[in-house]
Design a protein around this motif. Structure first.
Motif, PDB file in Angstrom:
ATOM      1  N   LYS A   1       0.846  -1.193   0.000  1.00  0.00           N
ATOM      2  CA  LYS A   1       0.000   0.000   0.000  1.00  0.00           C
ATOM      3  C   LYS A   1       0.879   1.239   0.000  1.00  0.00           C
ATOM      4  O   LYS A   1       1.873   1.304   0.731  1.00  0.00           O
ATOM      5  CB  LYS A   1      -0.923   0.006   1.211  1.00  0.00           C
ATOM      6  CG  LYS A   1      -1.992  -1.063   1.136  1.00  0.00           C
ATOM      7  CD  LYS A   1      -2.950  -0.968   2.288  1.00  0.00           C
ATOM      8  CE  LYS A   1      -4.002  -2.055   2.125  1.00  0.00           C
ATOM      9  NZ  LYS A   1      -4.963  -2.028   3.218  1.00  0.00           N
ATOM     10  N   ALA A   2       0.509   2.213  -0.826  1.00  0.00           N
ATOM     11  CA  ALA A   2       1.245   3.480  -0.874  1.00  0.00           C
ATOM     12  C   ALA A   2       1.135   4.167   0.482  1.00  0.00           C
ATOM     13  O   ALA A   2       0.069   4.131   1.114  1.00  0.00           O
ATOM     14  CB  ALA A   2       0.687   4.378  -1.969  1.00  0.00           C
ATOM     15  N   PRO A   3       2.213   4.800   0.941  1.00  0.00           N
ATOM     16  CA  PRO A   3       2.209   5.401   2.289  1.00  0.00           C
ATOM     17  C   PRO A   3       1.096   6.440   2.512  1.00  0.00           C
ATOM     18  O   PRO A   3       0.455   6.434   3.550  1.00  0.00           O
ATOM     19  CB  PRO A   3       3.580   6.064   2.400  1.00  0.00           C
ATOM     20  CG  PRO A   3       4.425   5.397   1.383  1.00  0.00           C
ATOM     21  CD  PRO A   3       3.509   4.938   0.300  1.00  0.00           C
ATOM     22  N   LYS A   4       0.841   7.296   1.544  1.00  0.00           N
ATOM     23  CA  LYS A   4      -0.135   8.369   1.755  1.00  0.00           C
ATOM     24  C   LYS A   4      -1.552   7.961   1.354  1.00  0.00           C
ATOM     25  O   LYS A   4      -2.497   8.195   2.086  1.00  0.00           O
ATOM     26  CB  LYS A   4       0.277   9.618   0.973  1.00  0.00           C
ATOM     27  CG  LYS A   4       1.512  10.293   1.522  1.00  0.00           C
ATOM     28  CD  LYS A   4       1.847  11.546   0.748  1.00  0.00           C
ATOM     29  CE  LYS A   4       3.124  12.165   1.297  1.00  0.00           C
ATOM     30  NZ  LYS A   4       3.511  13.340   0.531  1.00  0.00           N
ATOM     31  N   THR A   5      -1.686   7.352   0.163  1.00  0.00           N
ATOM     32  CA  THR A   5      -3.033   7.068  -0.355  1.00  0.00           C
ATOM     33  C   THR A   5      -3.557   5.697   0.036  1.00  0.00           C
ATOM     34  O   THR A   5      -4.746   5.425  -0.117  1.00  0.00           O
ATOM     35  CB  THR A   5      -3.029   7.164  -1.897  1.00  0.00           C
ATOM     36  OG1 THR A   5      -2.146   6.167  -2.412  1.00  0.00           O
ATOM     37  CG2 THR A   5      -2.613   8.546  -2.357  1.00  0.00           C
ATOM     38  N   LYS A   6      -2.699   4.826   0.502  1.00  0.00           N
ATOM     39  CA  LYS A   6      -3.045   3.449   0.883  1.00  0.00           C
ATOM     40  C   LYS A   6      -3.564   2.622  -0.296  1.00  0.00           C
ATOM     41  O   LYS A   6      -4.201   1.598  -0.125  1.00  0.00           O
ATOM     42  CB  LYS A   6      -4.072   3.416   2.027  1.00  0.00           C
ATOM     43  CG  LYS A   6      -3.663   4.198   3.247  1.00  0.00           C
ATOM     44  CD  LYS A   6      -2.426   3.625   3.870  1.00  0.00           C
ATOM     45  CE  LYS A   6      -2.073   4.401   5.125  1.00  0.00           C
ATOM     46  NZ  LYS A   6      -0.695   4.322   5.479  1.00  0.00           N
ATOM     47  N   VAL A   7      -3.298   3.090  -1.510  1.00  0.00           N
ATOM     48  CA  VAL A   7      -3.679   2.366  -2.712  1.00  0.00           C
ATOM     49  C   VAL A   7      -2.582   1.329  -3.015  1.00  0.00           C
ATOM     50  O   VAL A   7      -1.396   1.648  -2.913  1.00  0.00           O
ATOM     51  CB  VAL A   7      -3.827   3.349  -3.909  1.00  0.00           C
ATOM     52  CG1 VAL A   7      -4.106   2.615  -5.208  1.00  0.00           C
ATOM     53  CG2 VAL A   7      -4.904   4.370  -3.619  1.00  0.00           C
ATOM     54  N   PRO A   8      -2.961   0.089  -3.378  1.00  0.00           N
ATOM     55  CA  PRO A   8      -1.928  -0.904  -3.703  1.00  0.00           C
ATOM     56  C   PRO A   8      -1.047  -0.431  -4.871  1.00  0.00           C
ATOM     57  O   PRO A   8      -1.549   0.084  -5.874  1.00  0.00           O
ATOM     58  CB  PRO A   8      -2.716  -2.144  -4.089  1.00  0.00           C
ATOM     59  CG  PRO A   8      -4.049  -1.961  -3.449  1.00  0.00           C
ATOM     60  CD  PRO A   8      -4.299  -0.473  -3.434  1.00  0.00           C
ATOM     61  N   THR A   9       0.223  -0.581  -4.704  1.00  0.00           N
ATOM     62  CA  THR A   9       1.187  -0.178  -5.728  1.00  0.00           C
ATOM     63  C   THR A   9       2.379  -1.122  -5.681  1.00  0.00           C
ATOM     64  O   THR A   9       2.566  -1.855  -4.717  1.00  0.00           O
ATOM     65  CB  THR A   9       1.645   1.282  -5.512  1.00  0.00           C
ATOM     66  OG1 THR A   9       2.473   1.670  -6.584  1.00  0.00           O
ATOM     67  CG2 THR A   9       2.412   1.437  -4.213  1.00  0.00           C
TER      68      THR A   9
END
Length: 143
Positions: A81-89
């Motif tokens: 998860k991206a640190p700021k958006t929590k979107v999987p990346t």
């Protein structure tokens, strides 16, 4: 008068000073092992030349980068998860590992290390003794 030995003579590249490249002693030891393995492989295939030194150095760094990146990917996985958006990346270590693998493959091909490429590159010519005009008239001495 004392003579100083200079590494890299006879067409062999000198081993880099690993302390200038890697801070940890463990990394320096692994890099030295990679170097020795690659040099031995090229020497056995008669493809080692002093001009290969920098390519071998880049290959060792690619191996070391791949190994370190692979450890980090095994810890947290290829997707996170991206640190700021929590979107999987994609894990940044995955990208680094993938790039190091590509660089290593290209360098192995350039150096003709892989079994598929071993016959592709020519052998490094050995320096032969200079023949004089008189040598054509003399019979070779049996040893």
């Amino acid at each position: 008068m004392t003579l100083d030995v200079i590494d890299g003579g006879d067409g062999y590249p000198p081993e880099p000073r690993w302390a200038a490249i890697f801070g940890r002693a463990a990394d320096r030891a692994v890099a030295a092992e990679h170097w020795k393995s690659i040099v031995a492989e090229l020497r056995a295939a008669e493809k080692l030349a002093a001009a290969n030194g920098h390519a071998i150095l880049r290959l060792v760094v690619a191996y070391m980068t791949f190994d370190r990146s692979a450890k980090e990917v095994m810890k947290s996985g290829p997707v996170m998860k991206a640190p700021k958006t929590k979107v999987p990346t994609y894990n940044p270590w995955w990208t680094t590992m993938s790039n190091a693998a590509s660089q290593a493959s290209a360098l192995e091909k350039e150096l003709c290390i892989t079994p598929r490429e071993r016959n592709a590159g020519g052998k490094v010519a050995k320096k032969s003794a200079k023949k004089t005009g008189a040598a054509a008239y003399l019979k070779p001495v049996a040893k």
